[in-house]
Design a protein around this motif. Structure first.
Motif, PDB file in Angstrom:
ATOM      1  N   GLU A 103       0.677  -1.354  -0.156  1.00  0.00           N
ATOM      2  CA  GLU A 103       0.042   0.083   0.063  1.00  0.00           C
ATOM      3  C   GLU A 103       0.753   1.156   0.093  1.00  0.00           C
ATOM      4  OE1 GLU A 103      -3.177  -0.087  -0.451  1.00  0.00           O
ATOM      5  OE2 GLU A 103      -3.279  -2.066  -0.480  1.00  0.00           O
ATOM      6  N   ALA A 104       1.890   1.203   0.641  1.00  0.00           N
ATOM      7  CA  ALA A 104       2.734   2.492   0.836  1.00  0.00           C
ATOM      8  C   ALA A 104       3.582   2.877  -0.572  1.00  0.00           C
ATOM      9  CB  ALA A 104       3.831   2.324   1.944  1.00  0.00           C
ATOM     10  N   SER A 105       4.009   1.671  -1.145  1.00  0.00           N
ATOM     11  CA  SER A 105       4.468   1.726  -2.524  1.00  0.00           C
ATOM     12  C   SER A 105       3.602   2.322  -3.585  1.00  0.00           C
ATOM     13  CB  SER A 105       5.084   0.304  -2.837  1.00  0.00           C
ATOM     14  OG  SER A 105       5.462   0.461  -4.253  1.00  0.00           O
ATOM     15  N   THR A 106       2.302   1.657  -3.499  1.00  0.00           N
ATOM     16  CA  THR A 106       1.200   2.087  -4.374  1.00  0.00           C
ATOM     17  C   THR A 106       0.638   3.486  -4.141  1.00  0.00           C
ATOM     18  OG1 THR A 106       0.188  -0.152  -4.449  1.00  0.00           O
ATOM     19  CG2 THR A 106      -1.188   1.716  -5.043  1.00  0.00           C
ATOM     20  N   VAL A 107       0.799   4.014  -3.132  1.00  0.00           N
ATOM     21  CA  VAL A 107       0.423   5.640  -2.758  1.00  0.00           C
ATOM     22  C   VAL A 107       1.517   6.398  -3.265  1.00  0.00           C
ATOM     23  CG1 VAL A 107       0.289   7.330  -1.096  1.00  0.00           C
ATOM     24  CG2 VAL A 107      -0.990   4.952  -0.498  1.00  0.00           C
ATOM     25  N   GLU A 108       2.752   5.873  -3.117  1.00  0.00           N
ATOM     26  CA  GLU A 108       3.750   6.535  -3.869  1.00  0.00           C
ATOM     27  C   GLU A 108       3.702   6.845  -5.340  1.00  0.00           C
ATOM     28  OE1 GLU A 108       8.596   6.460  -3.880  1.00  0.00           O
ATOM     29  OE2 GLU A 108       7.612   5.868  -2.022  1.00  0.00           O
ATOM     30  N   SER A 109       3.474   5.519  -5.830  1.00  0.00           N
ATOM     31  CA  SER A 109       3.373   5.769  -7.286  1.00  0.00           C
ATOM     32  C   SER A 109       2.149   6.314  -7.849  1.00  0.00           C
ATOM     33  CB  SER A 109       3.624   3.933  -7.778  1.00  0.00           C
ATOM     34  OG  SER A 109       2.287   3.379  -7.456  1.00  0.00           O
ATOM     35  N   TYR A 110       0.942   6.232  -6.965  1.00  0.00           N
ATOM     36  CA  TYR A 110      -0.064   6.835  -7.669  1.00  0.00           C
ATOM     37  C   TYR A 110       0.065   8.660  -7.333  1.00  0.00           C
ATOM     38  CZ  TYR A 110      -2.763   2.374  -8.180  1.00  0.00           C
ATOM     39  OH  TYR A 110      -3.038   1.246  -8.562  1.00  0.00           O
ATOM     40  N   ASN A 111       0.680   8.877  -6.754  1.00  0.00           N
ATOM     41  CA  ASN A 111       0.941  10.239  -6.469  1.00  0.00           C
ATOM     42  C   ASN A 111       1.625  10.625  -7.728  1.00  0.00           C
ATOM     43  OD1 ASN A 111      -0.726  11.035  -4.165  1.00  0.00           O
ATOM     44  ND2 ASN A 111       0.855  10.214  -2.722  1.00  0.00           N
ATOM     45  N   ALA A 112       2.816  10.057  -7.830  1.00  0.00           N
ATOM     46  CA  ALA A 112       3.763  10.336  -9.015  1.00  0.00           C
ATOM     47  C   ALA A 112       3.019  10.176 -10.242  1.00  0.00           C
ATOM     48  CB  ALA A 112       4.890   9.474  -9.124  1.00  0.00           C
ATOM     49  N   ALA A 113       2.167   9.178 -10.466  1.00  0.00           N
ATOM     50  CA  ALA A 113       1.311   9.187 -11.738  1.00  0.00           C
ATOM     51  C   ALA A 113       0.333  10.531 -11.981  1.00  0.00           C
ATOM     52  CB  ALA A 113       0.659   7.768 -11.813  1.00  0.00           C
ATOM     53  N   ALA A 114      -0.094  10.716 -10.657  1.00  0.00           N
ATOM     54  CA  ALA A 114      -1.145  11.957 -10.832  1.00  0.00           C
ATOM     55  C   ALA A 114      -0.405  13.072 -11.214  1.00  0.00           C
ATOM     56  CB  ALA A 114      -1.772  12.115  -9.372  1.00  0.00           C
ATOM     57  N   ARG A 115       0.656  13.174 -10.602  1.00  0.00           N
ATOM     58  CA  ARG A 115       1.588  14.688 -11.127  1.00  0.00           C
ATOM     59  C   ARG A 115       1.889  14.391 -12.851  1.00  0.00           C
ATOM     60  NH1 ARG A 115       3.820  13.436  -6.353  1.00  0.00           N
ATOM     61  NH2 ARG A 115       5.664  12.270  -6.987  1.00  0.00           N
ATOM     62  N   GLU A 136      -5.881   3.993  -1.139  1.00  0.00           N
ATOM     63  CA  GLU A 136      -4.954   3.101  -0.714  1.00  0.00           C
ATOM     64  C   GLU A 136      -4.292   3.399   0.576  1.00  0.00           C
ATOM     65  OE1 GLU A 136      -4.666   0.599  -2.535  1.00  0.00           O
ATOM     66  OE2 GLU A 136      -5.362   0.890  -4.243  1.00  0.00           O
ATOM     67  N   GLU A 137      -4.374   4.737   0.548  1.00  0.00           N
ATOM     68  CA  GLU A 137      -3.957   5.368   2.221  1.00  0.00           C
ATOM     69  C   GLU A 137      -4.729   4.934   3.203  1.00  0.00           C
ATOM     70  OE1 GLU A 137      -3.689   9.603   2.086  1.00  0.00           O
ATOM     71  OE2 GLU A 137      -1.716   9.593   1.299  1.00  0.00           O
ATOM     72  N   ARG A 138      -6.261   4.739   2.941  1.00  0.00           N
ATOM     73  CA  ARG A 138      -6.987   4.212   3.881  1.00  0.00           C
ATOM     74  C   ARG A 138      -6.646   2.653   4.380  1.00  0.00           C
ATOM     75  NH1 ARG A 138     -10.424   8.062   1.256  1.00  0.00           N
ATOM     76  NH2 ARG A 138     -11.319   6.162   0.070  1.00  0.00           N
ATOM     77  N   HIS A 139      -6.237   1.893   3.029  1.00  0.00           N
ATOM     78  CA  HIS A 139      -5.904   0.732   3.262  1.00  0.00           C
ATOM     79  C   HIS A 139      -4.680   0.601   4.385  1.00  0.00           C
ATOM     80  CE1 HIS A 139      -8.126  -0.282  -0.607  1.00  0.00           C
ATOM     81  NE2 HIS A 139      -8.857  -0.353   0.348  1.00  0.00           N
ATOM     82  N   LEU A 140      -3.603   1.436   3.810  1.00  0.00           N
ATOM     83  CA  LEU A 140      -2.323   1.355   4.632  1.00  0.00           C
ATOM     84  C   LEU A 140      -2.822   1.676   6.146  1.00  0.00           C
ATOM     85  CD1 LEU A 140       0.608   1.359   4.708  1.00  0.00           C
ATOM     86  CD2 LEU A 140       0.666   3.873   3.824  1.00  0.00           C
ATOM     87  N   ASP A 141      -3.527   2.706   6.396  1.00  0.00           N
ATOM     88  CA  ASP A 141      -3.731   3.044   7.916  1.00  0.00           C
ATOM     89  C   ASP A 141      -4.503   1.785   8.532  1.00  0.00           C
ATOM     90  OD1 ASP A 141      -3.977   4.756  10.149  1.00  0.00           O
ATOM     91  OD2 ASP A 141      -6.096   5.121   9.727  1.00  0.00           O
ATOM     92  N   ASP A 142      -5.352   0.971   7.821  1.00  0.00           N
ATOM     93  CA  ASP A 142      -5.952   0.063   8.458  1.00  0.00           C
ATOM     94  C   ASP A 142      -4.965  -1.267   8.565  1.00  0.00           C
ATOM     95  OD1 ASP A 142      -8.708   1.241   8.422  1.00  0.00           O
ATOM     96  OD2 ASP A 142      -9.044   0.193   6.447  1.00  0.00           O
ATOM     97  N   PHE A 143      -4.133  -1.530   7.678  1.00  0.00           N
ATOM     98  CA  PHE A 143      -3.110  -2.509   8.199  1.00  0.00           C
ATOM     99  C   PHE A 143      -2.206  -2.231   9.046  1.00  0.00           C
ATOM    100  CE2 PHE A 143      -3.849  -3.637   3.217  1.00  0.00           C
ATOM    101  CZ  PHE A 143      -4.584  -4.734   3.726  1.00  0.00           C
ATOM    102  N   ARG A 144      -2.019  -1.044   9.380  1.00  0.00           N
ATOM    103  CA  ARG A 144      -0.930  -0.577  10.051  1.00  0.00           C
ATOM    104  C   ARG A 144      -1.697  -0.693  11.589  1.00  0.00           C
ATOM    105  NH1 ARG A 144       1.708   5.067   7.952  1.00  0.00           N
ATOM    106  NH2 ARG A 144       2.919   4.364   6.594  1.00  0.00           N
ATOM    107  N   ILE A 145      -2.983  -0.207  11.562  1.00  0.00           N
ATOM    108  CA  ILE A 145      -3.850  -0.530  13.075  1.00  0.00           C
ATOM    109  C   ILE A 145      -3.692  -2.115  13.358  1.00  0.00           C
ATOM    110  CG2 ILE A 145      -5.984  -0.471  13.889  1.00  0.00           C
ATOM    111  CD1 ILE A 145      -6.558   2.207  12.208  1.00  0.00           C
ATOM    112  N   GLU A 146      -4.104  -2.785  12.365  1.00  0.00           N
ATOM    113  CA  GLU A 146      -4.001  -4.275  12.374  1.00  0.00           C
ATOM    114  C   GLU A 146      -2.818  -4.798  13.023  1.00  0.00           C
ATOM    115  OE1 GLU A 146      -6.701  -6.235  12.870  1.00  0.00           O
ATOM    116  OE2 GLU A 146      -8.039  -4.726  12.139  1.00  0.00           O
ATOM    117  N   ALA A 147      -1.768  -4.522  12.554  1.00  0.00           N
ATOM    118  CA  ALA A 147      -0.477  -4.826  12.764  1.00  0.00           C
ATOM    119  C   ALA A 147       0.093  -4.366  14.216  1.00  0.00           C
ATOM    120  CB  ALA A 147       0.502  -4.354  11.783  1.00  0.00           C
TER     121      ALA A 147
END
Length: 167
Positions: A98-110, A131-142
């Protein structure tokens, strides 16, 4: 249509890269879902199923956009599914994805915005937010797993057993 002569070639390439990642991610999370469900971790399994379907919906919308722009959708997964059995490892990988996806989608948006494709740029922005919401949820679960250890997983298994008895 040949992407090299299509004025949306850059967008199509970025979208196809995202499509392949979304398919791979959906398959990865579906694998986690079945492993967790098999282990009796009902709630975490249900969540991974939900996220897997969300990723597949992203794939569908991306493919539709590619076709609209005159390209052809590459439906081959970006990478093979990793077979993990440890819940900590699953959550760690999911967070990295998810972190990688957020980074790549932000770059793709630009990049798509700079290329004059504001619709695709907005699409990448919206997906990055999800994807940021998914990342947050995964961090909470971890964090829950770190904080409560095996008790956290045991509570899920017992809760799942109770649900099966009710049903």
């Amino acid at each position: 249509m040949d992407d090299s002569v299509n004025k949306y070639g850059k967008s199509i390439a970025l979208l196809n890269n995202a499509l392949r990642k979304e398919i791979a991610t959906s398959l990865q999370y579906m694998y986690f879902h079945v492993r967790l469900e098999d282990a009796g971790y009902e709630y975490l399994a249900k969540y991974l199923f939900k996220v897997s379907i969300s990723e597949m919906r992203h794939a569908e919308h991306i493919a539709e956009r590619i076709l609209f722009l005159g390209g052809d959708a590459d439906m081959n997964p970006y990478e093979p599914t990793r077979q993990l059995a440890d819940v900590n490892d699953m959550l760690d990988l999911a967070s990295k994805i998810e972190a990688s996806t957020v980074e790549s989608y932000n770059a793709a948006a630009r990049e798509t915005s700079e290329a004059g494709d504001t619709v695709t740029s907005r699409m990448f922005q919206d997906m990055a937010a999800e994807e940021e919401r998914h990342l947050d949820d995964f961090r909470i679960e971890a964090n829950n797993l770190r904080e409560y250890g095996e008790l956290y997983l045991t509570m899920q298994a017992v809760g799942g057993s109770r649900e099966r008895v009710k049903g």
